[in-house]
Motif scaffolding. Structure first.
Motif, PDB file in Angstrom:
ATOM      1  N   ARG A 208       4.369  -6.639  16.047  1.00 45.69           N
ATOM      2  CA  ARG A 208       3.185  -7.390  15.679  1.00 45.69           C
ATOM      3  C   ARG A 208       3.064  -7.433  14.159  1.00 45.69           C
ATOM      4  NH1 ARG A 208      -2.399  -5.648  17.141  1.00 45.69           N
ATOM      5  NH2 ARG A 208      -2.808  -7.108  15.478  1.00 45.69           N
ATOM      6  N   THR A 209       2.217  -8.327  13.674  1.00 37.93           N
ATOM      7  CA  THR A 209       1.917  -8.409  12.248  1.00 37.93           C
ATOM      8  C   THR A 209       0.397  -8.350  12.090  1.00 37.93           C
ATOM      9  OG1 THR A 209       1.873 -10.840  12.348  1.00 37.93           O
ATOM     10  CG2 THR A 209       3.968  -9.793  11.703  1.00 37.93           C
ATOM     11  N   ILE A 210      -0.055  -8.208  10.854  1.00 43.79           N
ATOM     12  CA  ILE A 210      -1.485  -8.137  10.592  1.00 43.79           C
ATOM     13  C   ILE A 210      -1.808  -8.925   9.329  1.00 43.79           C
ATOM     14  CG2 ILE A 210      -1.259  -5.979   9.270  1.00 43.79           C
ATOM     15  CD1 ILE A 210      -4.171  -6.708  11.652  1.00 43.79           C
ATOM     16  N   GLU A 211      -2.860  -9.715   9.368  1.00 41.65           N
ATOM     17  CA  GLU A 211      -3.258 -10.480   8.181  1.00 41.65           C
ATOM     18  C   GLU A 211      -3.879  -9.541   7.150  1.00 41.65           C
ATOM     19  OE1 GLU A 211      -4.251 -11.045  11.241  1.00 41.65           O
ATOM     20  OE2 GLU A 211      -3.563 -13.049  11.848  1.00 41.65           O
ATOM     21  N   LYS A 212      -3.579  -9.806   5.865  1.00 41.79           N
ATOM     22  CA  LYS A 212      -4.005  -8.906   4.797  1.00 41.79           C
ATOM     23  C   LYS A 212      -5.525  -8.761   4.715  1.00 41.79           C
ATOM     24  CE  LYS A 212      -2.215  -9.880   0.810  1.00 41.79           C
ATOM     25  NZ  LYS A 212      -1.734 -10.007  -0.596  1.00 41.79           N
ATOM     26  N   HIS A 213      -6.273  -9.831   5.033  1.00 43.61           N
ATOM     27  CA  HIS A 213      -7.725  -9.767   4.897  1.00 43.61           C
ATOM     28  C   HIS A 213      -8.374  -8.842   5.931  1.00 43.61           C
ATOM     29  CE1 HIS A 213      -7.430 -12.934   8.045  1.00 43.61           C
ATOM     30  NE2 HIS A 213      -8.569 -12.412   8.467  1.00 43.61           N
ATOM     31  N   ARG A 214      -7.610  -8.413   6.929  1.00 41.92           N
ATOM     32  CA  ARG A 214      -8.144  -7.523   7.958  1.00 41.92           C
ATOM     33  C   ARG A 214      -7.964  -6.049   7.599  1.00 41.92           C
ATOM     34  NH1 ARG A 214      -5.364  -9.583  13.352  1.00 41.92           N
ATOM     35  NH2 ARG A 214      -6.703  -7.963  14.265  1.00 41.92           N
ATOM     36  N   LEU A 215      -7.380  -5.798   6.426  1.00 42.47           N
ATOM     37  CA  LEU A 215      -7.101  -4.427   6.002  1.00 42.47           C
ATOM     38  C   LEU A 215      -8.142  -3.922   5.012  1.00 42.47           C
ATOM     39  CD1 LEU A 215      -3.258  -4.812   5.359  1.00 42.47           C
ATOM     40  CD2 LEU A 215      -4.368  -3.937   7.438  1.00 42.47           C
ATOM     41  N   ARG A 216      -8.430  -2.648   5.076  1.00 45.58           N
ATOM     42  CA  ARG A 216      -9.258  -2.005   4.064  1.00 45.58           C
ATOM     43  C   ARG A 216      -8.425  -1.819   2.807  1.00 45.58           C
ATOM     44  NH1 ARG A 216     -10.482   3.442   6.145  1.00 45.58           N
ATOM     45  NH2 ARG A 216     -11.889   3.581   4.363  1.00 45.58           N
ATOM     46  N   THR A 217      -8.991  -2.120   1.673  1.00 41.04           N
ATOM     47  CA  THR A 217      -8.281  -1.975   0.405  1.00 41.04           C
ATOM     48  C   THR A 217      -8.709  -0.682  -0.289  1.00 41.04           C
ATOM     49  OG1 THR A 217      -9.958  -3.305  -0.715  1.00 41.04           O
ATOM     50  CG2 THR A 217      -7.998  -4.456   0.100  1.00 41.04           C
ATOM     51  N   GLY A 218      -8.022  -0.376  -1.397  1.00 42.99           N
ATOM     52  CA  GLY A 218      -8.310   0.839  -2.146  1.00 42.99           C
ATOM     53  C   GLY A 218      -7.380   1.969  -1.768  1.00 42.99           C
ATOM     54  N   VAL A 219      -7.336   2.993  -2.618  1.00 42.78           N
ATOM     55  CA  VAL A 219      -6.572   4.208  -2.340  1.00 42.78           C
ATOM     56  C   VAL A 219      -7.467   5.113  -1.502  1.00 42.78           C
ATOM     57  CG1 VAL A 219      -5.452   6.229  -3.350  1.00 42.78           C
ATOM     58  CG2 VAL A 219      -5.253   4.000  -4.467  1.00 42.78           C
ATOM     59  N   LEU A 220      -7.064   5.399  -0.278  1.00 37.22           N
ATOM     60  CA  LEU A 220      -7.900   6.132   0.661  1.00 37.22           C
ATOM     61  C   LEU A 220      -7.555   7.618   0.666  1.00 37.22           C
ATOM     62  CD1 LEU A 220      -7.809   3.546   3.597  1.00 37.22           C
ATOM     63  CD2 LEU A 220      -9.411   3.686   1.667  1.00 37.22           C
ATOM     64  N   CYS A 221      -8.585   8.437   0.755  1.00 39.55           N
ATOM     65  CA  CYS A 221      -8.416   9.887   0.639  1.00 39.55           C
ATOM     66  C   CYS A 221      -7.839  10.496   1.916  1.00 39.55           C
ATOM     67  CB  CYS A 221      -9.767  10.536   0.313  1.00 39.55           C
ATOM     68  SG  CYS A 221      -9.678  12.337   0.168  1.00 39.55           S
ATOM     69  N   LYS A 222      -6.685  11.104   1.789  1.00 38.97           N
ATOM     70  CA  LYS A 222      -6.024  11.749   2.926  1.00 38.97           C
ATOM     71  C   LYS A 222      -6.842  12.925   3.429  1.00 38.97           C
ATOM     72  CE  LYS A 222      -1.516  13.697   4.218  1.00 38.97           C
ATOM     73  NZ  LYS A 222      -0.146  14.005   3.719  1.00 38.97           N
ATOM     74  N   GLN A 223      -7.460  13.677   2.496  1.00 42.94           N
ATOM     75  CA  GLN A 223      -8.258  14.846   2.874  1.00 42.94           C
ATOM     76  C   GLN A 223      -9.481  14.456   3.711  1.00 42.94           C
ATOM     77  OE1 GLN A 223      -7.296  17.994   2.298  1.00 42.94           O
ATOM     78  NE2 GLN A 223      -5.446  17.181   1.342  1.00 42.94           N
ATOM     79  N   CYS A 224      -9.969  13.266   3.501  1.00 42.61           N
ATOM     80  CA  CYS A 224     -11.129  12.752   4.260  1.00 42.61           C
ATOM     81  C   CYS A 224     -10.690  11.889   5.435  1.00 42.61           C
ATOM     82  CB  CYS A 224     -12.053  11.950   3.341  1.00 42.61           C
ATOM     83  SG  CYS A 224     -12.810  12.920   2.013  1.00 42.61           S
ATOM     84  N   ASP A 225      -9.438  12.059   5.867  1.00 42.73           N
ATOM     85  CA  ASP A 225      -8.897  11.292   6.988  1.00 42.73           C
ATOM     86  C   ASP A 225      -8.989   9.788   6.735  1.00 42.73           C
ATOM     87  OD1 ASP A 225      -7.578  11.178   9.418  1.00 42.73           O
ATOM     88  OD2 ASP A 225      -9.423  11.118  10.597  1.00 42.73           O
ATOM     89  N   TYR A 226      -8.756   9.408   5.470  1.00 37.27           N
ATOM     90  CA  TYR A 226      -8.670   8.007   5.044  1.00 37.27           C
ATOM     91  C   TYR A 226      -9.988   7.243   5.230  1.00 37.27           C
ATOM     92  CZ  TYR A 226      -3.774   9.307   5.132  1.00 37.27           C
ATOM     93  OH  TYR A 226      -2.596   9.963   4.923  1.00 37.27           O
ATOM     94  N   VAL A 227     -11.096   7.969   5.192  1.00 40.95           N
ATOM     95  CA  VAL A 227     -12.404   7.318   5.328  1.00 40.95           C
ATOM     96  C   VAL A 227     -12.916   6.853   3.962  1.00 40.95           C
ATOM     97  CG1 VAL A 227     -14.829   7.672   5.949  1.00 40.95           C
ATOM     98  CG2 VAL A 227     -13.014   8.585   7.420  1.00 40.95           C
ATOM     99  N   ASN A 228     -12.765   7.703   2.939  1.00 38.78           N
ATOM    100  CA  ASN A 228     -13.355   7.425   1.631  1.00 38.78           C
ATOM    101  C   ASN A 228     -12.327   6.927   0.622  1.00 38.78           C
ATOM    102  OD1 ASN A 228     -16.013   8.429   2.399  1.00 38.78           O
ATOM    103  ND2 ASN A 228     -15.028  10.442   2.453  1.00 38.78           N
ATOM    104  N   GLU A 229     -12.788   6.076  -0.287  1.00 39.90           N
ATOM    105  CA  GLU A 229     -11.916   5.504  -1.311  1.00 39.90           C
ATOM    106  C   GLU A 229     -11.888   6.384  -2.562  1.00 39.90           C
ATOM    107  OE1 GLU A 229     -11.393   1.441  -4.025  1.00 39.90           O
ATOM    108  OE2 GLU A 229     -12.831   1.487  -2.356  1.00 39.90           O
ATOM    109  N   MET A 230     -10.700   6.569  -3.113  1.00 42.11           N
ATOM    110  CA  MET A 230     -10.519   7.367  -4.329  1.00 42.11           C
ATOM    111  C   MET A 230     -10.564   6.458  -5.556  1.00 42.11           C
ATOM    112  SD  MET A 230      -7.402   9.803  -2.929  1.00 42.11           S
ATOM    113  CE  MET A 230      -7.771  11.286  -3.880  1.00 42.11           C
ATOM    114  N   HIS A 231     -10.867   7.040  -6.704  1.00 42.17           N
ATOM    115  CA  HIS A 231     -10.929   6.295  -7.957  1.00 42.17           C
ATOM    116  C   HIS A 231      -9.919   6.875  -8.948  1.00 42.17           C
ATOM    117  CE1 HIS A 231     -14.425   4.452  -6.250  1.00 42.17           C
ATOM    118  NE2 HIS A 231     -15.108   5.598  -6.239  1.00 42.17           N
ATOM    119  N   TYR A 232      -9.317   5.987  -9.726  1.00 41.66           N
ATOM    120  CA  TYR A 232      -8.295   6.417 -10.690  1.00 41.66           C
ATOM    121  C   TYR A 232      -8.946   6.840 -12.001  1.00 41.66           C
ATOM    122  CZ  TYR A 232      -4.086   6.457 -13.535  1.00 41.66           C
ATOM    123  OH  TYR A 232      -3.060   6.837 -14.373  1.00 41.66           O
TER     124      TYR A 232
END
Length: 309
Positions: A208-232
């Motif tokens: 299968r494939t997935i359209e890009k607009h259906r994805l969450r963007t940002g760097v997601l925190c592994k420690q938070c099980d990819y729920v929260n976005e990290m900042h650079y």
């Protein structure tokens, strides 16, 4: 265990699909099925690692390829010996399993409910026929067998399956011993077999494939099980919720982009996916990642490798 490209896509999609997407629940269910299948393959690997083979051998796990007609084959395990070949189809099915041979109908009864399944016996036999044909094209004469293995010890086999090559995993050693008794003499050189199958092996694309607009963007925190976005900030990606700091998050997010979108990424696409508006910071991070660079000016793009050292 080697994960298929489809497994990697679904596994990554679990971290990136928007929670309000109409297919989020279906994708989660598919991931749980794939995870159960991988667990079964890991069990068979542990069992075969402890088995004393009577000859040299090689085992391909998750062997994938295409036949001459362009149709795909995916085998959970393919055992090569000089005496015989064995296709192993692993299932993590629970309940009581039944079979109607004349109809090729495979079903289970669980909690007083009947549920039909794709016939694993026919699936494995299809692989066997393909391998027999392939060996003939290589001018090799060696017997090929198939077996369906149940990795869930709670599953029960009805008597209707007594005369078919399906059993619980604990029976595999005796099954292989019988094959050696029936075929005590080598029929081919293992090195030749292994080389031929390595050349035949072809990782299959995701189903299968997935359209890009259906994805969450940002760097997601592994420690938070990819729920929260990290900042650079100052060379690190920092989670504002748990406080985790990471440099590796750059590489993990690039691999996620590769799996879900494309192995090629531009500065603009990088900024959009990473939620980094500054073109100069994006250029710095792309350089830091050491990606292979192509093109010039606005046509510049980078190649994300399958893995980072």
């Amino acid at each position: 265990m080697q994960k298929s490209r489809h497994y990697l896509l679904i596994e990554t999609l679990m971290k990136r699909i928007r929670m309000d997407d109409s297919e989020t629940s279906a994708i989660q269910q598919e991931f749980y099925r794939l995870e159960a299948g991988l667990s079964g393959e890991q069990k068979i690997k542990r069992l075969l690692t402890d088995f004393y083979f009577k000859s040299d051998f090689h085992i391909f796990y998750n062997f994938e390829c295409k036949n001459s007609n362009g149709f795909t084959h995916q085998m959970d395990a393919l055992l090569l010996t000089p005496n015989f070949l064995l296709v192993i189809e692993v299932k993590q099915i629970s309940g009581t399993l039944f079979y109607k041979p004349s109809l090729h109908e495979f079903f289970r009864v669980q909690d007083q409910m009947n549920e039909n399944f794709p016939n694993p016996l026919d699936q494995a036999y299809r692989h066997q026929l393909f391998l027999e044909h392939q060996l003939k094209t290589w001018q090799l004469c060696i017997p090929v067998y198939h077996i369906v293995v149940l990795a869930n010890y709670r599953a029960k086999l009805d008597e209707s399956l007594n005369n078919f090559p399906i059993m619980h995993m604990s029976g595999i050693p005796r099954f292989i011993e019988r094959l050696y008794k029936h075929h005590p003499k080598p029929r081919a050189h293992l090195t030749i077999l292994q080389k031929q199958f390595q050349q035949l092996y072809e990782p299959l694309p995701p189903r299968r494939t997935i359209e890009k607009h259906r994805l969450r963007t940002g760097v997601l925190c592994k420690q938070c099980d990819y729920v929260n976005e990290m900042h650079y900030k100052q060379g690190y990606f920092i989670c504002p919720v748990c406080g985790a700091k990471s440099k590796e998050a750059l590489y993990e997010t690039l691999l996620q982009y590769r799996i879900l979108v494309s192995p090629r990424i531009s500065n603009k696409a990088f900024r959009e996916f990473f939620n980094i508006p500054c073109i100069h910071i994006a250029s710095k991070l792309l350089a830091k990642a050491g990606l292979e660079k192509h093109g010039t000016n606005k046509g510049t793009y980078y190649i994300i490798p399958e893995k980072f050292d």
